[in-house]
Motif scaffolding. Sequence first.
Motif, mmCIF file in Angstrom:
data_model
loop_
_atom_site.group_PDB
_atom_site.id
_atom_site.type_symbol
_atom_site.label_atom_id
_atom_site.label_comp_id
_atom_site.label_asym_id
_atom_site.label_seq_id
_atom_site.Cartn_x
_atom_site.Cartn_y
_atom_site.Cartn_z
ATOM 1 N N ASP A 179 0.133 -1.158 0.145
ATOM 2 C CA ASP A 179 -0.312 -0.192 0.178
ATOM 3 C C ASP A 179 0.810 0.944 -0.144
ATOM 4 O O ASP A 179 1.036 2.065 1.071
ATOM 5 N N THR A 180 1.135 1.740 -1.279
ATOM 6 C CA THR A 180 2.035 3.048 -1.443
ATOM 7 C C THR A 180 2.135 3.378 -2.667
ATOM 8 O O THR A 180 1.116 2.828 -3.366
ATOM 9 N N TRP A 225 4.227 9.323 -3.309
ATOM 10 C CA TRP A 225 4.314 9.432 -1.876
ATOM 11 C C TRP A 225 6.066 8.751 -1.526
ATOM 12 O O TRP A 225 6.714 10.050 -0.786
ATOM 13 N N ARG A 243 8.982 11.602 0.034
ATOM 14 C CA ARG A 243 9.690 11.911 1.199
ATOM 15 C C ARG A 243 10.634 10.805 1.061
ATOM 16 O O ARG A 243 11.498 10.856 2.084
ATOM 17 N N CYS A 277 25.376 0.970 5.898
ATOM 18 C CA CYS A 277 25.440 1.751 4.805
ATOM 19 C C CYS A 277 26.601 2.255 4.762
ATOM 20 O O CYS A 277 26.740 3.234 4.277
ATOM 21 N N ARG A 309 6.008 -1.851 3.615
ATOM 22 C CA ARG A 309 6.126 -0.897 2.512
ATOM 23 C C ARG A 309 7.159 0.810 3.544
ATOM 24 O O ARG A 309 7.660 1.138 2.760
ATOM 25 N N SER A 310 7.196 0.466 4.458
ATOM 26 C CA SER A 310 7.603 1.783 5.183
ATOM 27 C C SER A 310 9.687 1.408 4.957
ATOM 28 O O SER A 310 10.391 2.129 5.439
ATOM 29 N N LEU A 351 12.498 1.814 -0.488
ATOM 30 C CA LEU A 351 13.619 2.421 0.095
ATOM 31 C C LEU A 351 15.524 1.998 -0.427
ATOM 32 O O LEU A 351 15.930 2.326 -0.741
ATOM 33 N N LEU A 395 17.762 0.313 13.737
ATOM 34 C CA LEU A 395 18.063 -0.463 11.890
ATOM 35 C C LEU A 395 19.286 -1.334 12.195
ATOM 36 O O LEU A 395 20.141 -1.478 12.522
ATOM 37 N N MET A 399 14.054 -0.707 10.856
ATOM 38 C CA MET A 399 13.893 0.061 10.820
ATOM 39 C C MET A 399 12.745 1.083 11.520
ATOM 40 O O MET A 399 12.016 1.080 10.915
ATOM 41 N N ARG A 453 11.979 7.219 11.387
ATOM 42 C CA ARG A 453 11.750 8.520 12.154
ATOM 43 C C ARG A 453 13.093 9.029 12.811
ATOM 44 O O ARG A 453 13.440 9.822 12.487
ATOM 45 N N PHE A 499 16.036 9.166 10.793
ATOM 46 C CA PHE A 499 16.471 10.259 9.859
ATOM 47 C C PHE A 499 17.345 11.173 11.413
ATOM 48 O O PHE A 499 17.947 12.044 10.918
ATOM 49 N N HIS A 523 26.074 9.867 1.186
ATOM 50 C CA HIS A 523 25.291 8.658 1.240
ATOM 51 C C HIS A 523 24.168 8.697 0.439
ATOM 52 O O HIS A 523 22.828 9.822 1.067
ATOM 53 N N ALA A 559 20.019 8.312 1.371
ATOM 54 C CA ALA A 559 19.675 7.394 2.166
ATOM 55 C C ALA A 559 18.046 8.137 1.795
ATOM 56 O O ALA A 559 17.133 7.398 1.591
ATOM 57 N N ARG A 563 16.408 14.733 1.331
ATOM 58 C CA ARG A 563 15.413 15.732 2.457
ATOM 59 C C ARG A 563 17.016 15.122 2.746
ATOM 60 O O ARG A 563 17.414 16.536 3.811
#
Length: 327
Positions: A29-30, A34, A38, A114, A153-154, A158, A200, A217, A220, A223, A254, A256, A259
């Motif tokens: 569900d994405t 989005w 994001r 990473c 989906r989270s 990515l 993570l 992960m 937020r 981030f 990197h 990732a 933003r």
Amino acid sequence: MMAVSHIVGSGSYLPERVVTNDELARMVDTSDSWIIERTGIRRRHIAAEGELTSDLAYRAALKALEDAEIEAADIDLIVLATATPDNTFPATAARVQAMLGMNKGAAFDLQAVCSGFVYALAVADNFIRMGQARTALVIGAETFSRILDWTDRSTCVLFGDGAGAVVLKAGETRSLNAAGRERGILSTHLHSDGKLYDLLHTDGGPSRSQTVGLVRMQGREVFRHAVVNLAAVVHEALTANGLTADDIDWLVPHQANKRIIDGTAKKLGLSPKQVVTTIAEHANTSAASLPLALDTAVRDGRIQPGHLILLEAMGGGMTWGASLVRW
Ligand code: UT7
């Protein structure tokens, strides 16, 4: 006199298959909008069945050797950063050593997720500085698609697969002048904070569960730490060399989240034109992301001799690091 490491060649490789955001939107569900809004990701490459991390690493390494105009027999060290080795052991670097026909020296893997490429660069640079290696292959290679939970989906939107490599060669230092005009790797700066292990991680591993586990992960929180720690380590690298952000020609970060990249560039007062951004096409390829971005900007002619390059990365552990390189 201590040796200095020069980056004398680079190469990269991406698997053929490209998966778009719209394709993922049919699995979880994405939506394309989005993901772009994001993260900045538009598509990612995914390894074919049976295509292993060593295969990607080997192809990137071959290109780096060709670019450096050296033979595998000249290499005396391979440091391969990966969180997705072919097997739990031996090291994927050993497989790559055999594939290349390299017949001396040492080859081993390094695990900093990473941040793996910055860590591997630091290790190889120190081997060269101390005279323990003359010519090193530093590789970041991942098949992260194999450890993704394709129902989550989270995380599954990515990441992508790929590999990048550079060849380091020992060169003589001239006496360092104050403006950091020395060519080669000027310095490397590594950090970790194991208290942040759970932010993570994979939910399995050979010792924990006799399985590989899948990526989990707290996005937020990761981030938040990324923004703070990257700013700190970038400042540390510049200060150590008596340089300022004005001296930087290229930020190679990197990849990732766009933003995070934009935030770091803004803090440094760099124009978006000075930032190498490949996230739209590659997504987050973990340890491969930095050498993939670096090789892209070298091959399209953006990075030129004499330029000052700032490399930085942040990953699971948590780990983070930076390096300043005069091309
Ligand atoms: O490479 C190692 C370092 N890794 C990173 O640096 C990753 C750092 N973290 C990030 O890049 C971001 O945190 C993410 C891209 C992972 C997530 O972005 P976010 O703006 O932090 O979103 P969020 O986690 O706060 O989630 C916002 C909403 C949530 O819904 P509710 O609770 O507000 O209803 C999520 O369930 O977005 C939802 N969401 C999604 N919606 C559509 C999460 N993933 C998706 C998705 N598609 N793929």
